[in-house]
Scaffold this motif. Structure first.
Motif, short mmCIF file in Angstrom:
data_model
loop_
_atom_site.label_atom_id
_atom_site.label_comp_id
_atom_site.label_asym_id
_atom_site.label_seq_id
_atom_site.Cartn_x
_atom_site.Cartn_y
_atom_site.Cartn_z
N UNK A 119 46.82 -37.89 41.09
CA UNK A 119 46.76 -36.49 41.47
C UNK A 119 45.88 -36.28 42.69
N UNK A 120 44.74 -36.98 42.75
CA UNK A 120 43.86 -36.86 43.92
C UNK A 120 44.57 -37.32 45.18
N UNK A 121 45.33 -38.41 45.06
CA UNK A 121 46.07 -38.90 46.23
C UNK A 121 47.13 -37.90 46.65
N UNK A 122 47.85 -37.33 45.68
CA UNK A 122 48.89 -36.36 46.01
C UNK A 122 48.29 -35.12 46.67
N UNK A 123 47.12 -34.68 46.18
CA UNK A 123 46.46 -33.52 46.78
C UNK A 123 45.98 -33.84 48.19
N UNK A 124 45.30 -34.99 48.36
CA UNK A 124 44.72 -35.31 49.67
C UNK A 124 45.79 -35.56 50.72
N UNK A 125 46.96 -36.04 50.29
CA UNK A 125 48.06 -36.28 51.23
C UNK A 125 49.00 -35.09 51.34
N UNK A 126 48.77 -34.06 50.50
CA UNK A 126 49.62 -32.85 50.43
C UNK A 126 51.03 -33.14 49.94
N UNK A 127 51.26 -34.32 49.36
CA UNK A 127 52.58 -34.63 48.83
C UNK A 127 52.92 -33.75 47.63
N UNK A 128 51.89 -33.23 46.94
CA UNK A 128 52.15 -32.35 45.80
C UNK A 128 52.83 -31.06 46.21
N UNK A 129 52.74 -30.70 47.52
CA UNK A 129 53.31 -29.45 48.01
C UNK A 129 54.80 -29.56 48.37
N UNK A 130 55.33 -30.77 48.48
CA UNK A 130 56.70 -30.94 48.95
C UNK A 130 57.75 -30.16 48.16
N UNK A 131 57.66 -30.07 46.82
CA UNK A 131 58.67 -29.28 46.09
C UNK A 131 58.73 -27.81 46.48
N UNK A 132 57.67 -27.31 47.14
CA UNK A 132 57.69 -25.90 47.57
C UNK A 132 58.76 -25.64 48.62
N UNK A 133 59.29 -26.71 49.23
CA UNK A 133 60.39 -26.52 50.18
C UNK A 133 61.59 -25.87 49.47
N UNK A 134 61.71 -26.12 48.17
CA UNK A 134 62.77 -25.47 47.38
C UNK A 134 62.52 -23.97 47.31
N UNK A 135 61.24 -23.57 47.14
CA UNK A 135 60.90 -22.15 47.16
C UNK A 135 61.22 -21.50 48.50
N UNK A 136 61.06 -22.27 49.58
CA UNK A 136 61.39 -21.76 50.91
C UNK A 136 62.89 -21.53 51.02
N UNK A 137 63.67 -22.50 50.56
CA UNK A 137 65.13 -22.35 50.60
C UNK A 137 65.59 -21.12 49.82
#
Length: 198
Positions: free
Chosen positions: A80-98
């Protein structure tokens, strides 16, 4: 209209290009933390209208003896720390953008609980769609105070333009590479907003 078209194009291309990474991260989360892979939470969108934001899960469902969730710092996993620090945890938000819930650039969607705590000036951050990244994110992210963050959000609302959005996207990429401003001092992410301040 043009901004919405850019959002659809950018989010669609992003989901396509990052699909191998999305699949790999989902597999790692399922293997190390189990289900669910995605974290869903109701957040306020434009004009405060609620929507379901999706992110990759970064924390364990750990509670104390009374059933109260442990602090974020204790529930955060190394993955989780790695996903947060790399911002990879945010990638699914692209679906919210669509879907139109979010934009690529705009004030970050916070918690529904904060809505009644905003001053009239702070509430102006909801005059536009929330973003995957924003002006506050490239100017300190979680390492700045709530007052500074809201002031930056409102500045963006008043000064938004295509060129500013492109600049924010470019500077976001640089921030992510450098992994700056991930958390506030002494916090796993950001301290809770209490309504105190401007």
């Amino acid at each position: 209209m043009f901004k919405r078209g850019l959002d659809i194009l950018g989010a669609g291309l992003g989901l396509l290009l990052f699909s191998p990474i999305l699949a790999f991260v989902a597999w790692k989360i399922r293997r190390q933390m189990g289900a669910p892979v995605l974290f869903r939470q109701t957040r306020p969108g434009r004009d405060g209208r609620p929507f379901q934001m999706v992110k990759f899960r970064t924390m364990r469902d750990a509670v104390d003896a009374d059933g109260t969730p442990l602090p974020d710092s204790e529930r955060m996993t190394p993955l989780g720390r790695f996903l947060r620090s790399s911002s990879l945890d945010e990638l699914p938000e692209l679906w919210n953008v669509l879907k139109g819930d979010m934009s690529l650039v705009g004030p970050r969607p916070l918690l529904m609980d904060y809505l009644p705590l905003y001053s009239a000036e702070q509430a102006r951050r909801h005059d536009v769609r929330p973003g995957v990244t924003g002006w506050a994110q490239i100017n300190g992210r979680n390492a700045i105070s709530w007052d500074e963050k809201f002031a930056l959000d409102v500045w963006y609302v008043d000064n938004r333009s295509l060129w500013l959005d492109l600049k924010i996207i470019w500077l976001t990429i640089r921030k992510v590479v450098k992994r700056e401003g991930i958390s506030a001092a002494g916090e796993a992410t950001m301290s809770k907003f209490t309504g105190k301040g401007l």
